[in-house]
Design an enzyme around this catalytic site. Structure first.
Site, mmCIF file in Angstrom:
data_model
loop_
_atom_site.group_PDB
_atom_site.id
_atom_site.type_symbol
_atom_site.label_atom_id
_atom_site.label_comp_id
_atom_site.label_asym_id
_atom_site.label_seq_id
_atom_site.Cartn_x
_atom_site.Cartn_y
_atom_site.Cartn_z
ATOM 1 N N LYS A 178 0.803 -1.211 0.000
ATOM 2 C CA LYS A 178 0.000 0.000 0.000
ATOM 3 C C LYS A 178 0.849 1.280 0.000
ATOM 4 O O LYS A 178 0.648 2.162 -0.834
ATOM 5 C CB LYS A 178 -0.909 -0.017 1.238
ATOM 6 C CG LYS A 178 -1.835 1.149 1.325
ATOM 7 C CD LYS A 178 -2.500 1.177 2.680
ATOM 8 C CE LYS A 178 -1.458 1.519 3.745
ATOM 9 N NZ LYS A 178 -2.081 1.897 5.022
ATOM 10 N N THR A 179 1.795 1.341 0.917
ATOM 11 C CA THR A 179 2.612 2.554 1.015
ATOM 12 C C THR A 179 3.376 2.796 -0.268
ATOM 13 O O THR A 179 3.521 3.932 -0.737
ATOM 14 C CB THR A 179 3.587 2.441 2.202
ATOM 15 O OG1 THR A 179 2.849 2.012 3.344
ATOM 16 C CG2 THR A 179 4.233 3.775 2.503
ATOM 17 N N ASP A 193 -5.150 8.146 3.021
ATOM 18 C CA ASP A 193 -4.672 6.840 3.457
ATOM 19 C C ASP A 193 -5.534 6.348 4.624
ATOM 20 O O ASP A 193 -6.154 7.149 5.311
ATOM 21 C CB ASP A 193 -3.202 6.999 3.898
ATOM 22 C CG ASP A 193 -2.550 5.661 4.170
ATOM 23 O OD1 ASP A 193 -3.086 4.632 3.697
ATOM 24 O OD2 ASP A 193 -1.503 5.642 4.841
ATOM 25 N N GLU A 194 -5.541 5.058 4.857
ATOM 26 C CA GLU A 194 -6.329 4.465 5.957
ATOM 27 C C GLU A 194 -7.770 4.954 5.911
ATOM 28 O O GLU A 194 -8.358 5.324 6.937
ATOM 29 C CB GLU A 194 -5.720 4.817 7.326
ATOM 30 C CG GLU A 194 -4.249 4.490 7.481
ATOM 31 C CD GLU A 194 -3.981 3.022 7.767
ATOM 32 O OE1 GLU A 194 -4.883 2.176 7.547
ATOM 33 O OE2 GLU A 194 -2.853 2.708 8.166
ATOM 34 N N GLN A 245 -9.228 -3.773 8.196
ATOM 35 C CA GLN A 245 -8.338 -3.195 9.193
ATOM 36 C C GLN A 245 -8.938 -1.964 9.860
ATOM 37 O O GLN A 245 -8.222 -1.123 10.398
ATOM 38 C CB GLN A 245 -6.990 -2.854 8.561
ATOM 39 C CG GLN A 245 -6.246 -4.091 8.073
ATOM 40 C CD GLN A 245 -4.855 -3.764 7.559
ATOM 41 O OE1 GLN A 245 -4.023 -3.276 8.293
ATOM 42 N NE2 GLN A 245 -4.627 -4.026 6.282
ATOM 43 N N ARG A 286 0.714 -8.462 11.030
ATOM 44 C CA ARG A 286 1.956 -7.698 11.180
ATOM 45 C C ARG A 286 3.173 -8.605 11.050
ATOM 46 O O ARG A 286 4.294 -8.146 10.897
ATOM 47 C CB ARG A 286 2.045 -7.000 12.552
ATOM 48 C CG ARG A 286 0.969 -5.985 12.892
ATOM 49 C CD ARG A 286 0.777 -4.959 11.843
ATOM 50 N NE ARG A 286 -0.334 -5.326 10.973
ATOM 51 C CZ ARG A 286 -0.536 -4.798 9.773
ATOM 52 N NH1 ARG A 286 0.282 -3.891 9.301
ATOM 53 N NH2 ARG A 286 -1.546 -5.188 9.032
#
Length: 749
Positions: free
Chosen positions: A39-40, A228-229, A259, A617
């Site tokens: 994603k980043t 984002d998010e 998430q 994670r």
DNA sequence: TACATCCTTCTTTTT
DNA sequence: GAAGGATGTA
């Protein structure tokens, strides 16, 4: 088309879907980015692509995230890709972006541009005052609840009037008082020229609604907006984004509904679930390949999350090989759980070439960290704890910051009340009440003080103290206007207010510790000054910028990757991070899922997402641990294993070979389950031996005992018997302590 | 007014 | 077993 000699944009670094997410620059775009799907990378490449390939000027771009850390990393990576141009892109958190907008325009809404930002403790303080004034018993209407309801209303852009209307429908008999408390709370904030966290969003929205010309100026500027998010946006954030992107409609939102873990803070998962409804022309790109975790870890996590109903149906494919199965471990109690984690870490370092920084331990609530810290201390494992008591929440830091805020914003009653008697100036409740009464007619705190001094309402020591305070503030403002550099200025505040002097005079360990923290604050100031921030001219502006920055930092923002220690943090803090080895502790009913989430299916789904976030994670190894009994309220309670264990597939998860206790839903490759026998209680498939609270009757004066915190000591006296016995122990390391048997957890040495 | 002591409640999660 | 609030005492 490409000019010779110029490097090609590195699109080949990306897979097909990632490429589409980067190059689809026009119109609304929803990027559903599963955990670990790059994603980043997509976000940063997209920004760089807009700059370099589409020749979009940097000032036409806005990218918003939730944490300063995420924003900082994004900026670094964009600069890495696009060079100098990347530096000029507006990359910021929602809250910081709003502060920047409001500092410039909020006077159009009748609020000083030197407004203070009230954090949660400031708000709570105001709410308590309001409720006290309304004569409301805290048991009927706890301040926490009022605070939560007001925050929820603001996040939903609901003002008191509207809340009252809605209240008529719901007919909550307390609603009238809640609405009244909300009104009074607002009135107090306005009188202090202060905005709380939620106001930063609310007032930005209102500014855009009421002042279309201001909105237009931002619309003219910002042609491309990236969020984002997105799954964690609340209604206010959603509306602000809509306002800003209404004209150009080049809105790219990136997120993962699986998430979404901030519902309790107003996050509205329907924002992402309904994006295609809100923007019918939207293109949806799904990033469904996970590059982070091994196949077993991903298999387990995917199976878990598939049990949720309110989600977009999708599958995350593992790119990496299976690796090792996820390991589940049930310990007897939380100390043994910590011991298992510590031992596993040491073993993996010794045999598998991991180092301390490769490990993270996650937990549901901060209180769980203590048991783990204790074992880590004992076994000499270096660790960094993220969260818990924040640096900026420490009393001495808040006091000095309040003083700085008051210097900038003389209307700030909240800050004034905090510092009026810190350090002790003989100004108690009685004097403060008189000052408040004098200030009721719209005076600033200092004007109110002058008035009570003049009228003689406050005399003696208190009057002396107040006079000193006024003088100090006056002199400090003078210093500031003369352009004293910020570091020098903060030192002057410490001196002139007598704060440092009072601490030095105390000469206790606690005072020395506070002084040390204040030195750390000075280091933060130096750090701040060494950043290059163009555009600040005066000392006042620098101070204002400093206060803005520290009002909006969180603990995670300071997490450095280069250290060599194990990271301990809550599951919430873990979002967006990754570690080679992850331990998820406290996999128990009432902890994960948390007991407050029991009952409500929506909340249970959020707990499951939280568990999913934690699991995803992990890159190489994942351990799920639980304790069969746990001391959380200072008292041992038997636990039940988390229901999430039963959501995990047998092919990806196994019971750790050293586990003595079974976990339902987890296959033990070796042994069969022991049958319940006399003295044991069967709950579901799980068997418990109730652990009696240890009687301490065997303790006698003269015995050597071990305490988890103070170490070994000698019993001096025992009063009473059984769990409530009071035991006096002398510890070489901690001095003389009086302990209650049932809490002390003493072991005879 | 300040400090000590007892009592209660507390625990999600945080920009 | 901590922290904040209420109560009591100097």
């Amino acid at each position: 088309m490409k000019t010779p000699g110029r490097t090609l944009f590195p699109l080949k670094d990306l897979n097909r879907n990632q490429q589409e997410a980067v190059t689809q620059t026009e119109g609304p775009l929803l990027v559903l980015a599963g955990a670990g799907s790059g994603k980043t990378r997509v976000i940063t490449y997209r920004i760089a692509y807009l700059l370099q390939e589409k020749k979009v000027p940097p000032y036409a771009l806005l990218a918003v995230t939730f944490t300063n850390k995420a924003a900082g990393e994004m900026r670094e990576r964009v600069i890495g890709l696009a060079g100098k141009e990347g530096r000029a892109v507006w990359i910021s958190t929602f809250h910081s972006a709003c502060v920047r907008i409001l500092r410039q325009h909020v006077e159009k809404l009748g609020i000083s541009r030197h407004f203070s930002i009230f954090d949660e403790s400031d708000s709570t303080r105001v709410i308590k005052e309001v409720l006290a004034e309304m004569n409301i018993d805290a048991r009927i209407l706890p301040p926490r609840r009022v605070s939560y309801l007001i925050s929820r209303a603001k996040n939903a852009l609901v003002e008191p009037d509207l809340m009252a209307e809605q209240g008529e429908v719901s007919r909550d008999h307390l609603m009238d008082r809640i609405v009244q408390a909300y009104r009074m709370y607002e009135e107090r904030l306005r009188r202090s020229q202060a905005l709380d966290f939620d106001d930063l969003l609310f007032f930005t929205w209102r500014l855009f609604e009421e002042r279309p010309e201001v909105l237009r100026s931002y619309e003219d500027l910002l042609h491309y907006i990236l969020v984002d998010e997105y799954q964690d946006t609340n209604h206010a954030q959603y509306q602000i984004i809509r306002q800003l992107s209404a004209r150009h409609r080049n809105l790219c939102v990136v997120g993962d509904d699986d998430q979404s873990i901030y519902r309790w803070r107003g996050a509205d998962i329907t924002n992402i679930l309904d994006f295609e409804k809100d923007f019918p022309e939207a293109i949806v790109v799904t990033l469904g390949e996970n590059y982070r975790s091994t196949g077993h870890i991903l298999g387990a996590a995917s199976c878990l999350i598939s049990k949720n109903k309110g989600r977009k149906e999708k599958e995350l494919l593992a790119v990496r090989p299976d690796g090792q199965k996820v390991s589940a471990y049930a310990a007897m109690d939380e100390r043994e759980e910590g011991g298992f984690i510590a031992a596993s870490i040491l073993q993996l370092i010794r045999h598998e070439n991991f180092s301390y920084r490769d490990f993270a331990v996650f937990y549901r609530i901060n209180a769980q960290s203590r048991a783990i810290e204790d074992t880590f201390l004992k076994m000499n494992i270096p660790y960094t704890i993220v969260g818990g008591v924040r640096f900026y929440d420490r009393k001495e830091i808040k006091d000095i910051i309040s003083c700085l805020r008051l210097i900038l914003n003389p209307a700030d009653w909240g800050s004034f009340e905090r510092i009026v008697n810190a350090p002790a100036r003989g100004v108690g409740k009685a004097s403060l009440d008189k000052i408040r009464a004098a200030g009721i007619e719209g005076l600033t705190p200092e004007e109110a003080v002058q008035s009570v001094l003049k009228s003689g309402a406050v005399k003696g020591k208190a009057a002396q103290g107040l006079g000193d305070l006024l003088e100090a503030l006056l002199m400090l403002r003078e210093k500031l206007s003369l352009g004293t550099p910020l570091d020098e200025f903060v030192v002057a505040v410490l001196d002139e207010t007598g704060y440092l002097g009072a601490l030095q005079a105390q000469a206790t360990d606690e005072a020395r510790n506070r002084i040390e923290n204040l030195h750390e604050l000075l280091a933060v100031v130096d750090d701040f000054l060494s950043d290059d921030r163009p555009g600040e001219i005066s000392a006042t502006e620098t101070l204002a910028a400093f206060l803005d920055q520290i009002s909006l930092v969180s603990d995670i923002d300071n997490l450095k990757e280069e250290g060599s220690s194990v990271t301990l943090m809550t599951l919430h803090m873990a979002k967006g991070l990754e570690f080679p080895v992850v331990f998820m502790s406290g996999m128990e009913e009432d902890l994960l899922p948390h007991y407050r989430a029991q009952g409500e299916p929506v909340e249970m789904e959020e707990e499951r997402r939280l568990c999913y976030v934690g699991m995803t994670r992990a890159r190489e190894l994942l351990f799920l641990t639980m304790a069969r009994r746990r001391r959380l309220f200072g008292q041992y309670d038997n636990t039940l294993p988390s229901r999430f264990f039963t959501d995990l597939p047998a092919e990806n998860v196994e019971l750790h070979r050293e586990t003595v206790y079974p976990i339902p839903g987890i296959t033990d490759s070796l042994a069969s389950l022991p049958m319940p026998s006399e003295g044991k209680v069967a709950i579901g498939e799980f068997t418990y031996v109730p652990e009696p609270v240890e009687g301490e009757d065997r303790l006698r004066p003269g015995m050597q005992v071990r305490h988890p915190m103070f170490g070994v000591g000698q019993v001096m006296a025992v009063e009473g018997t059984g769990p409530d016995a009071r035991i006096t122990v002398y510890f070489p390391r901690g001095g003389k302590k009086k302990l209650i048997a049932k809490y002390a957890n003493l072991q005879v040495v």
